[in-house]
Write a protein that holds these residues in place. Structure first.
Motif, PDB file in Angstrom:
ATOM      1  N   LEU A  60     -13.831  -4.139  -1.984  1.00 52.40           N
ATOM      2  CA  LEU A  60     -13.164  -2.599  -2.553  1.00 52.40           C
ATOM      3  C   LEU A  60     -13.959  -1.778  -1.142  1.00 52.40           C
ATOM      4  N   PHE A  64       0.601  -0.889  -0.192  1.00 50.70           N
ATOM      5  CA  PHE A  64       0.129   0.046  -0.263  1.00 50.70           C
ATOM      6  C   PHE A  64       0.814   1.486   0.126  1.00 50.70           C
ATOM      7  N   TYR A 124      -5.416   1.673  -3.980  1.00 50.17           N
ATOM      8  CA  TYR A 124      -6.339   0.017  -4.065  1.00 50.17           C
ATOM      9  C   TYR A 124      -6.894  -1.030  -5.450  1.00 50.17           C
ATOM     10  N   GLU A 125      -6.576  -0.182  -6.536  1.00 47.70           N
ATOM     11  CA  GLU A 125      -6.927  -0.636  -7.419  1.00 47.70           C
ATOM     12  C   GLU A 125      -5.773  -1.360  -8.625  1.00 47.70           C
ATOM     13  N   MET A 175      -6.298  -4.215   4.708  1.00 49.32           N
ATOM     14  CA  MET A 175      -5.755  -4.537   3.406  1.00 49.32           C
ATOM     15  C   MET A 175      -5.591  -6.338   3.546  1.00 49.32           C
ATOM     16  N   PRO A 230     -10.785  -9.380  -2.909  1.00 46.98           N
ATOM     17  CA  PRO A 230     -10.933  -7.568  -3.768  1.00 46.98           C
ATOM     18  C   PRO A 230     -11.874  -7.076  -4.110  1.00 46.98           C
ATOM     19  N   LYS A 245      -8.808   5.297  -3.102  1.00 49.57           N
ATOM     20  CA  LYS A 245      -9.384   3.934  -3.987  1.00 49.57           C
ATOM     21  C   LYS A 245      -8.256   3.452  -5.103  1.00 49.57           C
ATOM     22  N   TRP A 279      -3.657  -2.195  -7.356  1.00 49.96           N
ATOM     23  CA  TRP A 279      -3.162  -3.643  -6.384  1.00 49.96           C
ATOM     24  C   TRP A 279      -3.539  -4.561  -6.734  1.00 49.96           C
ATOM     25  N   LYS A 280      -5.144  -4.285  -6.765  1.00 47.15           N
ATOM     26  CA  LYS A 280      -6.399  -5.018  -7.151  1.00 47.15           C
ATOM     27  C   LYS A 280      -6.046  -5.618  -8.840  1.00 47.15           C
ATOM     28  N   PHE A 319      -8.996  -6.918   2.053  1.00 46.96           N
ATOM     29  CA  PHE A 319      -8.828  -6.729   0.961  1.00 46.96           C
ATOM     30  C   PHE A 319      -8.138  -8.466  -0.514  1.00 46.96           C
TER      31      PHE A 319
END
Length: 417
Positions: free
Chosen positions: A400, A198, A230-231, A390, A397, A227, A233-234, A393
């Motif tokens: 989210l 992160f 995280y996207e 985390m 995911p 966001k 990362w996703k 997630f």
């Protein structure tokens, strides 16, 4: 079902560590200097070597050292500081140090910094050792974070260069997966290893200033910029670029995957290299986290490990003698080398280990800011909730939006913002 904190801590400890905890709470006897430090198995010898040198140079001090496992140590520290602590403890800089300084639980070491010349020799890490213009810690080693990677597995997958951009990293992951190699190992059972992901994605997507505002509770977790982190990362999770069952691995159990060539990369601090077999370390390369947005100044994580003296310590005089000894360039350099870290003392020899050298050069050339690390830059309660989120997630995911909404509710409660 959650265990009470005391039962949970005891369940995490070996018999030896339980004894160490008991020793940490024992009142100091005359002439006794009690020190308790957090250490993984491969770090104890390095600690002990420094302590043995101190005992040889100071035979009048009855130094007693206790070693406690890292996760259990985190649980116990607050209790030690508030009740009957040893005379010295290891800990972390940044918010983690400031949290206890704010509550009057740490000895003010400002005069020690002046007396021992640390304002000069530890100039680069003075800020993270400071709370309200006073210094409360002695910096030891610090870590650079980046990707460890197996050169032979890259070659097998037809990868000729280290990735420097996010697009190149994704392309390399695709090639590794096509070659039957798990691209990225992550010991997600230790939630802080996810926090590294992160941190870096946020630093690369949004930059250092935004990251520090988020750490301070000044930005909503429902902000579109959060966001986006995280996207990105996703994408890696959805494309199955991480190892299977990552949540079952911790830092100590992840090494065999790299040693045996089952995974190609690992985002981790330079300390990790100290625990690798020589043959594997020789096959290992190391590169900076790739650039996601070229318009964002490059920032890094550079968490500093420290020694602190509790305000309630009984033998502060000898604790200060030990601090002065550990702060010498030679000892600081030996500790950093043994841990696979970088020395905080600017008079210590530069690291010669190839991975540590890359880490040293990375941080030395960083102009976009150096963060302490997610759970060291943020108030503990928010960090704990953030790292738990985390893991959730990482496990699913698709949740989210609800995860970010829950974090935002938590942020408002903790920071009253």
């Amino acid at each position: 079902m959650k265990l009470p904190i005391r039962r949970l801590a005891l369940a995490c400890l070996t018999g030896a560590a339980i004894g160490a905890m008991t020793g940490a709470a024992t009142p100091a006897q005359a002439g006794t200097l009690n020190v308790t430090v957090s250490a993984r198995g491969n770090q104890r010898a390095t600690w002990q070597n420094a302590f043995d040198q101190f005992k040889k140079a100071n035979p009048d001090v009855d130094l007693k050292v206790s070693y406690v496992g890292e996760e259990a140590y985190k649980v116990q520290l607050s209790g030690w500081l508030a009740t009957d602590p040893p005379d010295m403890l290891s800990w972390h800089n940044g918010e983690r140090m400031a949290y206890f300084a704010k509550r009057g639980l740490l000895e003010d070491l400002t005069n020690d910094w002046q007396k021992n010349g640390w304002n000069r020799t530890y100039a680069s890490v003075k800020q993270s050792s400071t709370y309200k213009d006073k210094q409360y810690s002695l910096p030891l080693g610090y870590d650079a974070y980046g990707f460890f990677y197996r050169k032979d597995l890259f070659k097998k997958a037809g990868i000729t260069d280290e990735p420097t951009t996010w697009a190149q990293l994704l392309d390399d992951c695709k090639k590794l997966k096509a070659a039957g190699i798990a691209p990225i190992a992550v010991p997600a059972r230790d939630a802080w290893t996810l926090a590294a992901w992160f941190d870096y994605l946020d630093l690369r997507v949004n930059g250092y200033a935004f990251h520090q505002q988020l750490m301070a509770g000044d930005i909503a977790y429902t902000d579109p910029r959060v966001k986006r982190v995280y996207e990105a990362w996703k994408t890696l999770i959805d494309d199955k670029y991480f190892i299977d069952n990552a949540l079952s691995y911790d830092v100590d159990s992840i090494s065999p995957l790299l040693v045996n060539g089952q995974a190609a990369m690992l985002l981790m601090g330079t300390f990790f290299s100290a625990g690798l077999p020589t043959a594997t370390r020789n096959e290992m390369g190391y590169f900076r986290f790739p650039i996601v947005d070229a318009a964002v100044p490059v920032a890094e994580d550079g968490p500093v490990n420290v020694l602190i003296v509790p305000a309630k310590a009984k033998n502060k005089a000898d604790a200060r003698r030990l601090l002065a000894f550990m702060g010498q360039p030679k000892i600081n350099g030996e500790l950093a080398m043994g841990w696979g870290q970088l020395p905080s003392n600017n008079k210590a020899p530069e690291p010669q280990d190839p991975i540590s050298k890359v880490g040293f050069q990375t941080l030395a050339g960083t102009t976009g800011g150096i963060a302490q690390f997610y759970d060291r830059d943020m108030t503990k309660e928010m960090a704990d909730e953030g790292m738990k989120a985390m893991q959730q997630f990482f496990s699913d995911p698709t949740q989210l939006d609800s995860i970010l909404q829950r974090l935002e509710t938590t942020r408002k409660r903790i920071y009253k913002k």
